[in-house]
Design an enzyme around this catalytic site. Structure first.
Site, PDB file in Angstrom:
ATOM      1  N   TYR A 142      27.726  11.961 -35.975  1.00 12.67           N
ATOM      2  CA  TYR A 142      27.635  13.411 -35.851  1.00 12.67           C
ATOM      3  C   TYR A 142      26.301  13.766 -35.224  1.00 12.67           C
ATOM      4  O   TYR A 142      25.240  13.302 -35.666  1.00 12.67           O
ATOM      5  CB  TYR A 142      27.754  14.096 -37.214  1.00 12.67           C
ATOM      6  CG  TYR A 142      27.688  15.603 -37.117  1.00 12.67           C
ATOM      7  CD1 TYR A 142      28.724  16.318 -36.529  1.00 12.67           C
ATOM      8  CD2 TYR A 142      26.579  16.306 -37.593  1.00 12.67           C
ATOM      9  CE1 TYR A 142      28.662  17.704 -36.417  1.00 12.67           C
ATOM     10  CE2 TYR A 142      26.507  17.687 -37.494  1.00 12.67           C
ATOM     11  CZ  TYR A 142      27.557  18.382 -36.906  1.00 12.67           C
ATOM     12  OH  TYR A 142      27.483  19.749 -36.785  1.00 12.67           O
ATOM     13  N   ASP A 234      19.493   9.247 -33.009  1.00  9.96           N
ATOM     14  CA  ASP A 234      19.569  10.531 -33.693  1.00  9.96           C
ATOM     15  C   ASP A 234      19.038  10.328 -35.104  1.00  9.96           C
ATOM     16  O   ASP A 234      19.723   9.821 -35.984  1.00  9.96           O
ATOM     17  CB  ASP A 234      21.023  11.006 -33.715  1.00  9.96           C
ATOM     18  CG  ASP A 234      21.179  12.373 -34.381  1.00  9.96           C
ATOM     19  OD1 ASP A 234      20.261  12.781 -35.122  1.00  9.96           O
ATOM     20  OD2 ASP A 234      22.217  13.016 -34.172  1.00  9.96           O
ATOM     21  N   LYS A 263      15.427  18.604 -39.859  1.00  3.58           N
ATOM     22  CA  LYS A 263      15.344  18.555 -41.310  1.00  3.58           C
ATOM     23  C   LYS A 263      13.907  18.371 -41.819  1.00  3.58           C
ATOM     24  O   LYS A 263      13.125  19.298 -41.793  1.00  3.58           O
ATOM     25  CB  LYS A 263      16.299  17.485 -41.843  1.00  3.58           C
ATOM     26  CG  LYS A 263      17.769  17.777 -41.490  1.00  3.58           C
ATOM     27  CD  LYS A 263      18.727  16.836 -42.137  1.00  3.58           C
ATOM     28  CE  LYS A 263      20.159  17.034 -41.665  1.00  3.58           C
ATOM     29  NZ  LYS A 263      20.790  18.285 -42.096  1.00  3.58           N
TER      30      LYS A 263
END
Length: 446
Positions: A142, A234, A263
């Site tokens: 994702y 990622d 994040k």
């Protein structure tokens, strides 16, 4: 538990917000509970119910809900000076210098506003730098809500995974199974002259938590070098959580060309970033020809929060604490499942954890995998442990979501809403919290 006020809030939300939520993953059935505030390792909902929180904002909250005093002071100071300026500030330079000092592959970094924006920008940068069009992604990986990666199927039968994306967009994205070296080699050989990048999470974090097998990432690195494609890691989830300040790339000993962050790098505030080799990152405008810009990029409050967060983590025992708790909860879960559900698989590393309701027939995880699946070939369960996103999709996902999650919620344990997203421990959690959580697991599996 009483959820009268959350139910009423959801009823109101359905009239003004599509699906009643602003992120699809929050659409818990029959309705979500609405959070009123956080307290250390806990959240309290609108009806006063208190939960041990392992969602942790889906990863950003390394410290839990009570920020250490230096972080809180930095945020308050930045906010009191003014909301934002439309001009550079010193703190964004300070944060950039911190990241480039600690993350092995990052020589230069561009801050953006979300993990999705980071991966969008990284893909555009890879295409601009290489002059090629196609990217390879991992099935079950994702990379945010962007057209280039909302693609499903195989590399020769790919299709958009969301309506609203033209089929023509999907033809430039080539999905392959994670941990499948043979499939990757075949795709790279077939399209070698038009592949701009291979985009991969070091550990799949949104489709279970799937670790790489053996030297998989080293093989990916070598294959990218052979065809002149970029390797993009990622690390939106793993960045500054797995592998400490060196991130997952340091833990695995891999040097990607580009890395995306989000994040934790923003200390709990909206953030994203793209870092990598200077010669590549300088292709961003205004230094280069790849357009990238954003009104809120480098937002001073976010930059202050991110810098203070990483500095506090560097100067204190944060990673020792959260990683030890991660080992404790994964080891405890493995022991519980050994007696009650040996077909299930405990996964995770450092401060990430999950139980995947796999359908295995083999024995319990070996001692080498006591604190989470390590893809150890000597483990008797090696062939049954998830190797890619498809393996996780084949797990008992309905049982997890419809039975396990509600049962844990009723015992005051807040987990991610389905089988797929990772769960996290924070600096605010304690050994007592972990024991309380394991007791809740025991009650479910009795």
């Amino acid at each position: 538990m009483n959820h009268k006020r959350s139910r009423a809030l959801y009823d109101r939300a359905l009239s003004v917000i599509p699906g009643g939520v602003n992120s699809s993953v929050r659409a818990i059935r029959p309705y979500p509970f609405f959070i009123e505030r956080g307290d250390g390792a806990h959240v309290i909902d609108a009806d006063g119910n208190r939960y041990l929180d392992y969602v942790m904002g889906y990863g950003p909250l390394l410290f839990g809900h009570d920020l250490p005093e230096p972080v809180r002071a930095a945020v308050q100071s930045a906010a009191s000076d003014g909301p934002m300026y439309g001009a550079p500030t010193e703190v964004e330079v300070d944060l950039a210098e911190f990241v480039t000092r600690h993350v092995p592959s990052v020589e230069m970094i561009r801050f953006v506003n979300s993990g999705t924006e980071a991966t969008v920008s990284a893909v555009r940068l890879a295409r601009g730098y290489t002059g090629r069009n196609k990217i390879v992604v991992m099935e079950g990986g994702y990379h945010g809500a962007q057209e280039s990666t909302l693609v499903e199927g195989s590399h020769d039968a790919q299709r958009p995974s969301s309506s609203g994306i033209p089929q023509a967009f999907a033809r430039h994205t080539l999905p392959v199974p994670f941990n499948d070296e043979e499939a990757l080699r075949a795709v790279l050989a077939e399209h070698r002259d038009d592949i701009a990048a291979v985009l991969v999470e070091p550990i799949l974090g949104n489709t279970g938590i799937v670790a790489p097998v053996d030297d998989y990432h080293q093989t990916v690195r070598e294959l990218c070098d052979e065809i002149g494609a970029l390797l993009i890691f990622d690390e939106v989830i793993t960045g500054f959580r797995v592998g400490g300040l060196q991130c997952a790339q340091g833990k695995f000993g891999i040097m990607p060309d580009l890395t995306t962050f989000g994040k934790i790098i923003g200390g709990g505030f909206p953030v994203g970033a793209v870092g990598g080799r200077t010669e590549i990152v300088e292709e961003f405008t205004p230094a280069g020809e790849v357009f990238q810009s954003g009104t809120f990029s480098g937002h001073p409050v976010t930059m202050a929060a991110g810098l203070a967060t990483l500095q506090f983590a560097a100067e204190n025992d944060v990673y020792d604490h959260v990683n030890a708790l991660g080992d404790q909860i994964r080891s405890g879960m493995r022991d519980i499942l050994a007696d009650r559900a040996p077909e299930y698989t405990v996964v995770g590393t450092d401060s990430m954890f999950k139980t995947i309701f796999t359908r295995a027939d083999s024995e319990i995880q070996s001692d080498d995998c006591e604190t989470g699946c390590q893809q150890d070939r000597s483990c008797t369960r090696f062939s049954d442990c998830p190797k890619n996103g498809s393996d996780v999709q084949c797990a008992e996902t309905d049982r997890w979501e419809r039975l396990f999650w509600p049962a844990m919620k009723e015992q005051g344990i807040f987990l991610t809403a389905n089988q797929f997203e990772s769960q996290f421990v924070s600096y605010a959690h304690t050994e007592t919290d972990i024991e309380e959580t394991l007791e809740a697991y025991k009650m479910f599996f009795e």
